[in-house]
Motif scaffolding. Sequence first.
Motif, PDB file in Angstrom:
ATOM      1  N   ALA A  43      43.491  33.248  39.795  1.00 35.88           N
ATOM      2  CA  ALA A  43      44.342  34.254  39.144  1.00 35.88           C
ATOM      3  C   ALA A  43      43.732  35.643  39.272  1.00 35.88           C
ATOM      4  CB  ALA A  43      44.555  33.890  37.671  1.00 35.88           C
ATOM      5  N   LEU A  44      42.429  35.743  39.062  1.00 35.45           N
ATOM      6  CA  LEU A  44      41.761  37.045  39.167  1.00 35.45           C
ATOM      7  C   LEU A  44      41.721  37.537  40.606  1.00 35.45           C
ATOM      8  CD1 LEU A  44      38.843  36.559  36.628  1.00 35.45           C
ATOM      9  CD2 LEU A  44      40.854  38.031  36.373  1.00 35.45           C
ATOM     10  N   ASN A  45      41.440  36.635  41.543  1.00 35.88           N
ATOM     11  CA  ASN A  45      41.387  37.043  42.946  1.00 35.88           C
ATOM     12  C   ASN A  45      42.732  37.557  43.439  1.00 35.88           C
ATOM     13  OD1 ASN A  45      38.675  36.690  43.419  1.00 35.88           O
ATOM     14  ND2 ASN A  45      38.906  34.587  44.113  1.00 35.88           N
ATOM     15  N   ASN A  46      43.812  36.985  42.945  1.00 42.01           N
ATOM     16  CA  ASN A  46      45.140  37.486  43.313  1.00 42.01           C
ATOM     17  C   ASN A  46      45.300  38.931  42.840  1.00 42.01           C
ATOM     18  OD1 ASN A  46      45.865  35.084  44.539  1.00 42.01           O
ATOM     19  ND2 ASN A  46      46.897  34.284  42.728  1.00 42.01           N
ATOM     20  N   SER A  47      44.794  39.213  41.644  1.00 41.44           N
ATOM     21  CA  SER A  47      44.851  40.589  41.137  1.00 41.44           C
ATOM     22  C   SER A  47      43.927  41.492  41.927  1.00 41.44           C
ATOM     23  CB  SER A  47      44.444  40.624  39.660  1.00 41.44           C
ATOM     24  OG  SER A  47      45.373  39.910  38.891  1.00 41.44           O
ATOM     25  N   PHE A  48      42.715  41.016  42.216  1.00 39.78           N
ATOM     26  CA  PHE A  48      41.752  41.813  42.967  1.00 39.78           C
ATOM     27  C   PHE A  48      42.268  42.129  44.361  1.00 39.78           C
ATOM     28  CE2 PHE A  48      37.816  39.976  40.556  1.00 39.78           C
ATOM     29  CZ  PHE A  48      38.215  40.628  39.416  1.00 39.78           C
ATOM     30  N   ALA A  49      42.936  41.177  44.975  1.00 41.56           N
ATOM     31  CA  ALA A  49      43.430  41.368  46.343  1.00 41.56           C
ATOM     32  C   ALA A  49      44.392  42.545  46.417  1.00 41.56           C
ATOM     33  CB  ALA A  49      44.103  40.101  46.845  1.00 41.56           C
ATOM     34  N   GLN A  50      45.147  42.772  45.359  1.00 40.85           N
ATOM     35  CA  GLN A  50      46.070  43.908  45.336  1.00 40.85           C
ATOM     36  C   GLN A  50      45.312  45.231  45.418  1.00 40.85           C
ATOM     37  OE1 GLN A  50      48.719  43.566  41.976  1.00 40.85           O
ATOM     38  NE2 GLN A  50      49.141  41.422  42.410  1.00 40.85           N
ATOM     39  N   LEU A  51      44.065  45.223  44.998  1.00 42.58           N
ATOM     40  CA  LEU A  51      43.240  46.427  45.032  1.00 42.58           C
ATOM     41  C   LEU A  51      42.260  46.414  46.201  1.00 42.58           C
ATOM     42  CD1 LEU A  51      42.500  46.671  41.220  1.00 42.58           C
ATOM     43  CD2 LEU A  51      44.113  48.042  42.538  1.00 42.58           C
ATOM     44  N   GLU A  52      42.414  45.432  47.066  1.00 41.54           N
ATOM     45  CA  GLU A  52      41.573  45.275  48.255  1.00 41.54           C
ATOM     46  C   GLU A  52      40.092  45.191  47.906  1.00 41.54           C
ATOM     47  OE1 GLU A  52      42.663  48.209  51.161  1.00 41.54           O
ATOM     48  OE2 GLU A  52      44.768  47.621  51.090  1.00 41.54           O
ATOM     49  N   ILE A  53      39.781  44.324  46.948  1.00 37.51           N
ATOM     50  CA  ILE A  53      38.405  44.066  46.537  1.00 37.51           C
ATOM     51  C   ILE A  53      38.301  42.576  46.231  1.00 37.51           C
ATOM     52  CG2 ILE A  53      38.784  44.537  44.080  1.00 37.51           C
ATOM     53  CD1 ILE A  53      36.026  45.958  44.120  1.00 37.51           C
ATOM     54  N   ASN A  54      37.100  42.037  46.287  1.00 37.87           N
ATOM     55  CA  ASN A  54      36.924  40.637  45.903  1.00 37.87           C
ATOM     56  C   ASN A  54      36.019  40.552  44.680  1.00 37.87           C
ATOM     57  OD1 ASN A  54      34.204  40.747  46.747  1.00 37.87           O
ATOM     58  ND2 ASN A  54      34.732  40.080  48.804  1.00 37.87           N
ATOM     59  N   GLU A  55      35.862  39.339  44.151  1.00 41.32           N
ATOM     60  CA  GLU A  55      35.115  39.179  42.904  1.00 41.32           C
ATOM     61  C   GLU A  55      33.634  39.515  43.053  1.00 41.32           C
ATOM     62  OE1 GLU A  55      34.181  35.000  41.658  1.00 41.32           O
ATOM     63  OE2 GLU A  55      35.647  34.581  43.219  1.00 41.32           O
ATOM     64  N   VAL A  56      33.057  39.297  44.234  1.00 37.39           N
ATOM     65  CA  VAL A  56      31.640  39.617  44.436  1.00 37.39           C
ATOM     66  C   VAL A  56      31.434  41.121  44.372  1.00 37.39           C
ATOM     67  CG1 VAL A  56      29.697  39.454  46.036  1.00 37.39           C
ATOM     68  CG2 VAL A  56      31.249  37.521  45.780  1.00 37.39           C
ATOM     69  N   ARG A  57      32.302  41.868  45.031  1.00 42.29           N
ATOM     70  CA  ARG A  57      32.192  43.330  44.988  1.00 42.29           C
ATOM     71  C   ARG A  57      32.446  43.849  43.582  1.00 42.29           C
ATOM     72  NH1 ARG A  57      34.093  46.318  50.354  1.00 42.29           N
ATOM     73  NH2 ARG A  57      32.958  45.054  51.851  1.00 42.29           N
ATOM     74  N   TYR A  58      33.419  43.255  42.893  1.00 43.11           N
ATOM     75  CA  TYR A  58      33.696  43.649  41.517  1.00 43.11           C
ATOM     76  C   TYR A  58      32.461  43.423  40.652  1.00 43.11           C
ATOM     77  CZ  TYR A  58      35.247  43.136  36.683  1.00 43.11           C
ATOM     78  OH  TYR A  58      35.346  43.227  35.316  1.00 43.11           O
ATOM     79  N   ALA A  59      31.856  42.234  40.765  1.00 42.42           N
ATOM     80  CA  ALA A  59      30.671  41.917  39.964  1.00 42.42           C
ATOM     81  C   ALA A  59      29.533  42.889  40.283  1.00 42.42           C
ATOM     82  CB  ALA A  59      30.235  40.475  40.217  1.00 42.42           C
ATOM     83  N   ALA A  60      29.352  43.209  41.559  1.00 40.27           N
ATOM     84  CA  ALA A  60      28.296  44.140  41.961  1.00 40.27           C
ATOM     85  C   ALA A  60      28.551  45.530  41.374  1.00 40.27           C
ATOM     86  CB  ALA A  60      28.190  44.206  43.477  1.00 40.27           C
ATOM     87  N   LEU A  61      29.781  46.021  41.509  1.00 40.24           N
ATOM     88  CA  LEU A  61      30.119  47.342  40.959  1.00 40.24           C
ATOM     89  C   LEU A  61      29.885  47.371  39.452  1.00 40.24           C
ATOM     90  CD1 LEU A  61      33.398  48.242  42.896  1.00 40.24           C
ATOM     91  CD2 LEU A  61      31.182  49.396  43.078  1.00 40.24           C
ATOM     92  N   LYS A  62      30.275  46.308  38.792  1.00 39.12           N
ATOM     93  CA  LYS A  62      30.138  46.230  37.338  1.00 39.12           C
ATOM     94  C   LYS A  62      28.663  46.282  36.924  1.00 39.12           C
ATOM     95  CE  LYS A  62      31.791  43.395  33.557  1.00 39.12           C
ATOM     96  NZ  LYS A  62      32.419  42.152  33.180  1.00 39.12           N
ATOM     97  N   VAL A  63      27.810  45.527  37.609  1.00 39.89           N
ATOM     98  CA  VAL A  63      26.375  45.518  37.294  1.00 39.89           C
ATOM     99  C   VAL A  63      25.755  46.885  37.578  1.00 39.89           C
ATOM    100  CG1 VAL A  63      24.126  44.580  38.008  1.00 39.89           C
ATOM    101  CG2 VAL A  63      26.053  43.034  37.590  1.00 39.89           C
TER     102      VAL A  63
END
Length: 190
Positions: A43-63
């Motif tokens: 579910a989250l990856n479907n949302s992330f894909a709309q922003l052209e990012i994946n969960e690993v990049r999101y986690a890295a940016l967040k940290v």
Amino acid sequence: MEQDRKPATISSASEADWRSLQHQEFVEQIDLLIRTAHMIRTALNNSFAQLEINEVRYAALKVIDAIRESGCSQSELARKLGQSESNICTLIERMESDRLVIRQQSQKDRRKRVLQVTAEGAQILERVKEYHGTVSQRLLAALSQDQRRQLTGMLQTLLKAAQIQRTQRETVRTVSDSPAPYALRDVPAA
């Protein structure tokens, strides 16, 4: 009537049966947790894909964003994400080329380089947080506030136990020992 009575002591055979049932319950609980995590990740990856990012990049940016005051080193990012430093190096190179992060000299220790989120990375991070919040709210709406609090506590306890087990190498078989076709840790970052 005498047959309906339970013995005062448990025989070794029934203790083994109980342990087997308990073992099966543990396995089923972890399997349920894995399936739930997979559904949430999808579910989250479907949302992330709309922003052209994946969960690993999101986690890295967040940290990186969370510790921007002191700056985040690549080794610290690797530790926090549970990845190898070589995977993080590859991830950061790709994120730098996409202008999401930059490496800068540390203000506190001139010998070190730290990671910083760029303005473009910060913009994407904020948009992803909005999507993430919406999806998370929809998924957790089925739980009461008390259930969500309990879930948080249980998940924190499980995470801590998993981290301890990983650092102590108490797992039955590590991925490098396993003939399994799927790597479970040190998955190459994208």
